[in-house]
Design a protein around this motif. Structure first.
Motif, PDB file in Angstrom:
ATOM      1  N   ASP A   2       0.766  -1.064   0.075  1.00  9.51           N
ATOM      2  CA  ASP A   2       0.134  -0.476   0.482  1.00  9.51           C
ATOM      3  C   ASP A   2       0.781   1.050  -0.118  1.00  9.51           C
ATOM      4  OD1 ASP A   2      -2.552   1.377   0.001  1.00  9.51           O
ATOM      5  OD2 ASP A   2      -3.006   1.684   1.987  1.00  9.51           O
ATOM      6  N   ALA A   3       1.785   1.377   0.608  1.00  9.69           N
ATOM      7  CA  ALA A   3       2.526   2.713   0.554  1.00  9.69           C
ATOM      8  C   ALA A   3       3.492   3.047  -1.032  1.00  9.69           C
ATOM      9  CB  ALA A   3       3.822   2.372   2.103  1.00  9.69           C
ATOM     10  N   ALA A   4       3.801   1.569  -1.259  1.00 12.23           N
ATOM     11  CA  ALA A   4       4.328   2.206  -2.939  1.00 12.23           C
ATOM     12  C   ALA A   4       3.168   2.605  -3.738  1.00 12.23           C
ATOM     13  CB  ALA A   4       4.617   0.206  -3.464  1.00 12.23           C
ATOM     14  N   ALA A   5       1.483   1.924  -3.407  1.00 12.90           N
ATOM     15  CA  ALA A   5       1.315   2.659  -4.340  1.00 12.90           C
ATOM     16  C   ALA A   5       0.389   3.982  -4.056  1.00 12.90           C
ATOM     17  CB  ALA A   5      -0.663   1.455  -3.865  1.00 12.90           C
ATOM     18  N   LEU A   6       0.619   4.484  -2.678  1.00 11.58           N
ATOM     19  CA  LEU A   6       0.879   5.648  -2.237  1.00 11.58           C
ATOM     20  C   LEU A   6       1.875   6.602  -3.010  1.00 11.58           C
ATOM     21  CD1 LEU A   6      -0.155   5.127   1.255  1.00 11.58           C
ATOM     22  CD2 LEU A   6      -2.271   5.894  -0.816  1.00 11.58           C
ATOM     23  N   VAL A   7       2.975   6.191  -3.275  1.00 11.23           N
ATOM     24  CA  VAL A   7       3.597   7.422  -4.379  1.00 11.23           C
ATOM     25  C   VAL A   7       3.172   7.177  -5.709  1.00 11.23           C
ATOM     26  CG1 VAL A   7       5.845   6.930  -4.530  1.00 11.23           C
ATOM     27  CG2 VAL A   7       6.024   6.380  -2.514  1.00 11.23           C
ATOM     28  N   ALA A   8       2.726   5.644  -6.329  1.00 11.62           N
ATOM     29  CA  ALA A   8       2.450   6.157  -7.329  1.00 11.62           C
ATOM     30  C   ALA A   8       1.371   7.227  -7.474  1.00 11.62           C
ATOM     31  CB  ALA A   8       2.135   4.386  -8.013  1.00 11.62           C
ATOM     32  N   GLU A   9       0.413   7.044  -6.498  1.00 12.45           N
ATOM     33  CA  GLU A   9      -0.554   7.802  -6.720  1.00 12.45           C
ATOM     34  C   GLU A   9      -0.198   9.566  -6.543  1.00 12.45           C
ATOM     35  OE1 GLU A   9      -4.473   9.081  -3.308  1.00 12.45           O
ATOM     36  OE2 GLU A   9      -3.869   7.134  -3.503  1.00 12.45           O
ATOM     37  N   GLU A  10       1.198   9.973  -5.655  1.00 13.10           N
ATOM     38  CA  GLU A  10       1.339  11.290  -5.692  1.00 13.10           C
ATOM     39  C   GLU A  10       1.784  11.452  -6.886  1.00 13.10           C
ATOM     40  OE1 GLU A  10       1.544  13.848  -3.403  1.00 13.10           O
ATOM     41  OE2 GLU A  10       0.458  12.249  -2.230  1.00 13.10           O
ATOM     42  N   LEU A  11       2.881  10.762  -7.625  1.00 13.04           N
ATOM     43  CA  LEU A  11       3.388  10.637  -8.823  1.00 13.04           C
ATOM     44  C   LEU A  11       2.384  10.877 -10.336  1.00 13.04           C
ATOM     45  CD1 LEU A  11       6.158   8.215  -8.384  1.00 13.04           C
ATOM     46  CD2 LEU A  11       6.258  10.903  -8.142  1.00 13.04           C
ATOM     47  N   TYR A  12       1.486  10.680  -9.622  1.00 16.62           N
ATOM     48  CA  TYR A  12       0.653  10.669 -11.107  1.00 16.62           C
ATOM     49  C   TYR A  12       0.282  12.035 -11.531  1.00 16.62           C
ATOM     50  CZ  TYR A  12      -3.316  10.546 -14.442  1.00 16.62           C
ATOM     51  OH  TYR A  12      -4.554  10.371 -14.975  1.00 16.62           O
ATOM     52  N   GLY A  13       0.750  12.321 -13.255  1.00 15.50           N
ATOM     53  CA  GLY A  13       0.380  13.050 -13.514  1.00 15.50           C
ATOM     54  C   GLY A  13       1.957  13.535 -13.999  1.00 15.50           C
ATOM     55  N   ALA A  14       2.686  12.984 -13.062  1.00 13.11           N
ATOM     56  CA  ALA A  14       4.388  13.573 -14.111  1.00 13.11           C
ATOM     57  C   ALA A  14       5.071  12.199 -14.678  1.00 13.11           C
ATOM     58  CB  ALA A  14       5.476  13.892 -12.810  1.00 13.11           C
ATOM     59  N   GLY A  15       3.952  11.132 -14.848  1.00  8.35           N
ATOM     60  CA  GLY A  15       4.658  10.102 -15.352  1.00  8.35           C
ATOM     61  C   GLY A  15       5.910  10.168 -15.904  1.00  8.35           C
ATOM     62  N   ARG A  16       5.582  10.460 -16.839  1.00  7.06           N
ATOM     63  CA  ARG A  16       6.303  10.519 -18.779  1.00  7.06           C
ATOM     64  C   ARG A  16       7.681  11.247 -17.541  1.00  7.06           C
ATOM     65  NH1 ARG A  16       4.795   7.298 -23.397  1.00  7.06           N
ATOM     66  NH2 ARG A  16       6.746   8.340 -24.647  1.00  7.06           N
ATOM     67  N   ARG A  17       7.371  12.391 -17.774  1.00  3.20           N
ATOM     68  CA  ARG A  17       8.888  13.036 -17.251  1.00  3.20           C
ATOM     69  C   ARG A  17       9.521  12.676 -16.250  1.00  3.20           C
ATOM     70  NH1 ARG A  17       9.517  16.370 -13.016  1.00  3.20           N
ATOM     71  NH2 ARG A  17       7.049  16.652 -12.729  1.00  3.20           N
ATOM     72  N   LEU A  18       8.932  11.308 -15.823  1.00  3.63           N
ATOM     73  CA  LEU A  18       9.712  10.686 -14.269  1.00  3.63           C
ATOM     74  C   LEU A  18      10.405   9.481 -15.784  1.00  3.63           C
ATOM     75  CD1 LEU A  18       6.824  10.518 -11.267  1.00  3.63           C
ATOM     76  CD2 LEU A  18       9.883  11.876 -11.849  1.00  3.63           C
ATOM     77  N   ALA A  19       9.869   8.476 -16.085  1.00  5.37           N
ATOM     78  CA  ALA A  19      10.142   7.632 -17.717  1.00  5.37           C
ATOM     79  C   ALA A  19      11.125   7.887 -17.930  1.00  5.37           C
ATOM     80  CB  ALA A  19       9.263   7.466 -17.620  1.00  5.37           C
ATOM     81  N   SER A  20      12.020   9.651 -17.819  1.00  8.76           N
ATOM     82  CA  SER A  20      12.662   9.707 -19.178  1.00  8.76           C
ATOM     83  C   SER A  20      13.890  10.793 -17.857  1.00  8.76           C
ATOM     84  CB  SER A  20      12.308  10.833 -19.637  1.00  8.76           C
ATOM     85  OG  SER A  20      11.215  10.325 -20.693  1.00  8.76           O
ATOM     86  N   ASN A  21      13.809  10.287 -16.550  1.00  9.97           N
ATOM     87  CA  ASN A  21      14.749  11.409 -15.809  1.00  9.97           C
ATOM     88  C   ASN A  21      15.858  10.229 -15.455  1.00  9.97           C
ATOM     89  OD1 ASN A  21      15.312  11.923 -12.924  1.00  9.97           O
ATOM     90  ND2 ASN A  21      14.377  13.289 -13.866  1.00  9.97           N
ATOM     91  N   ILE A  22      16.681  10.126 -15.017  1.00  6.41           N
ATOM     92  CA  ILE A  22      17.784   9.273 -14.594  1.00  6.41           C
ATOM     93  C   ILE A  22      17.705   8.681 -13.404  1.00  6.41           C
ATOM     94  CG2 ILE A  22      19.097  11.248 -13.066  1.00  6.41           C
ATOM     95  CD1 ILE A  22      21.667   9.848 -14.622  1.00  6.41           C
ATOM     96  N   HIS A  23      16.555   9.676 -12.242  1.00  3.12           N
ATOM     97  CA  HIS A  23      16.509   8.409 -10.762  1.00  3.12           C
ATOM     98  C   HIS A  23      15.279   8.209 -11.059  1.00  3.12           C
ATOM     99  CE1 HIS A  23      20.449   9.767  -9.795  1.00  3.12           C
ATOM    100  NE2 HIS A  23      20.388  11.576  -9.925  1.00  3.12           N
ATOM    101  N   GLY A  24      14.255   9.329 -11.438  1.00  2.00           N
ATOM    102  CA  GLY A  24      12.408   8.768 -12.040  1.00  2.00           C
ATOM    103  C   GLY A  24      12.153   7.355 -11.849  1.00  2.00           C
TER     104      GLY A  24
END
Length: 183
Positions: A2-24
């Protein structure tokens, strides 16, 4: 979890940018490993795959996310990547990062669209055999037992052309169809 899924919820909207990021991209891969089936993580991955999946597969960090989706994502998400690769399979097989996604996709016969992807690759495996990145895709095809006879037959048909190139000769040896010339 559930903790990991909460992180996913917070990241929603920035997914594509994160996928192209060195750390994201690393964060996204861990989310896929630990909570791929959670609806919040699935929504984040769907967001990433909404745009051009081919661009994601060709990106120096995005391709890692694509491989993680192939390994851990939902069936529809995995199928989306395979279908995108099948659209321009010869081009992707020659691209540095997308070729690695293709190699990984060939390990998953159960993915929707797998047959079409393989059929397109089998049309011209000899054209890939003498290319630095394409040769890895041909090796991946040779790792699928059902594909070995077809790939070897196609490589044998193009043996004369493949013998003119260092990578082609190497691929003929890997496939076990190389006959040394009489020099």
């Amino acid at each position: 979890s559930d903790a990991a899924a909460l992180v996913a919820e917070e990241l929603y909207g920035a997914g594509r940018r994160l996928a192209s990021n060195i750390h994201g991209h690393a964060v996204l891969c861990r989310l896929l490993e630990f909570s791929a089936a959670d609806p919040r993580t699935a929504r984040l991955v769907d967001e990433i795959l909404e745009e051009d999946v081919g661009v994601l597969c060709c990106h120096k960090y995005g391709y890692i996310v694509a491989i993680c989706v192939l390994s851990n994502g939902l069936e529809r998400q995995r199928g989306r990547i395979v279908h995108a690769l099948a659209l321009h399979v010869q081009r992707f097989a020659r691209q540095r990062f997308a070729s690695q996604v293709l190699e990984h996709a060939l390990l998953h016969e159960e993915i929707d669209g797998y047959e079409g992807l393989v059929a397109e690759l089998l049309r011209h495996p000899s054209g890939l055999a003498n290319h630095s990145f394409g040769s890895g895709v041909v090796r991946a095809l040779l790792a699928v037992p059902d594909m070995v006879p077809t790939v070897c037959a196609r490589l044998t048909q193009a043996e004369a052309r493949l013998k003119k190139d260092r990578l082609g000769i190497k691929m003929l040896r890997v496939a076990g169809v190389h006959r040394p010339s009489g020099r």
